[in-house]
Design an enzyme around this catalytic site. Structure first.
Site, PDB file in Angstrom:
ATOM      1  N   SER A 133       0.858  -1.180   0.000  1.00 56.72           N
ATOM      2  CA  SER A 133       0.000   0.000   0.000  1.00 56.72           C
ATOM      3  C   SER A 133       0.894   1.229   0.000  1.00 56.72           C
ATOM      4  CB  SER A 133      -0.888   0.013   1.242  1.00 56.72           C
ATOM      5  OG  SER A 133      -1.548   1.261   1.390  1.00 56.72           O
ATOM      6  N   TYR A 146      -2.488  -1.366  10.618  1.00 59.81           N
ATOM      7  CA  TYR A 146      -2.478  -1.619   9.180  1.00 59.81           C
ATOM      8  C   TYR A 146      -1.189  -1.084   8.551  1.00 59.81           C
ATOM      9  CZ  TYR A 146      -3.906  -1.712   4.283  1.00 59.81           C
ATOM     10  OH  TYR A 146      -3.959  -1.947   2.937  1.00 59.81           O
TER      11      TYR A 146
END
Length: 271
Positions: A133, A146
């Site tokens: 990401s 995360y």
């Protein structure tokens, strides 16, 4: 002879879009998910087969490669895509939530990759693509678990590329920005802990803003196209930013002092 890709987390979002695109391009696709019996659309696609795989279960990880190899003879690309977001103030999180975030986003990737390395070495070639990401290279508030899981994945993938290049095994990662998927739906796990006070306003503002940006973001098909490029461009390129603004935000992260960049991030997330 058609090439074969194994995709984890193919039931929705990026994994699903990638499975569809590769099948359309004539590849053999091993689409894995926790409950393939519930899947209706993908099983109708040519050259695509469904398999049961929960990346947190060692018995699944041990048997998936021979199952797919039996059906398709060989596997050319492993796409480690399964993942989810555990979100909220870190103080609200439990030890179990921290562990599960890393079991899925990091340890599952590592464990399945460990199964595939000897296979690719024996074949004399192969490719491993991991879904990271843009927040694998910077952080945003309330996403401490995360972000840290993706930072770990970035470090793992980069180091692995050094190790496996000598065996003609390419290692790459996809870095999506905001993508319109169910990430802020069923794939988002928000911490709930009424005993911890002081974060309600921040959580309301930031999570609401993230959902709004997610709705305006491009769909997972954008990422699927990037995965296909990574799998077929013949390069040794490591990182593939994708999605609206991905390249720009990572460039800003590179050139701006951390304090300046973080102020911009917090201002953007607090809108």
């Amino acid at each position: 002879m058609s090439k074969t890709i194994l995709i984890t987390g193919a039931s929705s979002g990026i994994g699903r879009a990638t499975a569809k695109l590769f099948a359309e391009k004539g590849w053999n696709v091993a689409a894995t998910m926790r409950s393939p019996e519930e899947e209706k659309e993908l099983k109708e696609l040519p050259n695509l087969r469904l398999y049961t795989l929960d990346v947190t279960k060692k018995e699944h990880l041990k048997k998936i490669l021979p199952e797919v190899e039996k059906d398709f003879s060989s596997i050319d690309v492993l796409f480690n895509n399964a993942g989810y977001g555990a979100v909220g103030a870190f103080e609200k999180s439990s030890e179990e939530q921290v562990l599960h975030q890393f079991q899925v986003n990091v340890f599952g990737v590592m464990d399945l990759t460990r199964e595939f390395i000897p296979y690719f070495k024996k074949r004399g070639e192969g490719m491993i693509i991991n879904t990271s990401s843009v927040v694998g290279r910077f952080t945003i508030p309330l996403y401490s678990l995360y972000c840290s899981s993706k930072w770990a994945l970035e470090g793992f993938t980069e180091a692995l590329q050094f190790e496996l290049k000598q065996f003609n095994i390419k290692v790459k990662m996809i870095e999506p920005a905001a993508i319109k998927t169910d990430f802020h739906g069923r794939s988002l796990k928000v911490f709930e802990n009424d005993a911890v006070k002081g974060y309600n306003k921040m959580e309301k503002n930031i999570l609401s803003g993230m959902r709004k940006r997610n709705e305006k973001a491009p769909g997972p098909e954008v990422v699927a196209k990037t995965v296909f490029k990574a799998a077929t461009d013949g390069s040794q390129k490591l990182r593939y930013p994708t999605g609206k603004g991905a390249g720009a935000v990572l460039f800003a992260r590179k050139i701006l002092p951390t304090s300046w960049f973080n102020k911009l991030v917090f201002k953007q997330q607090s809108r």
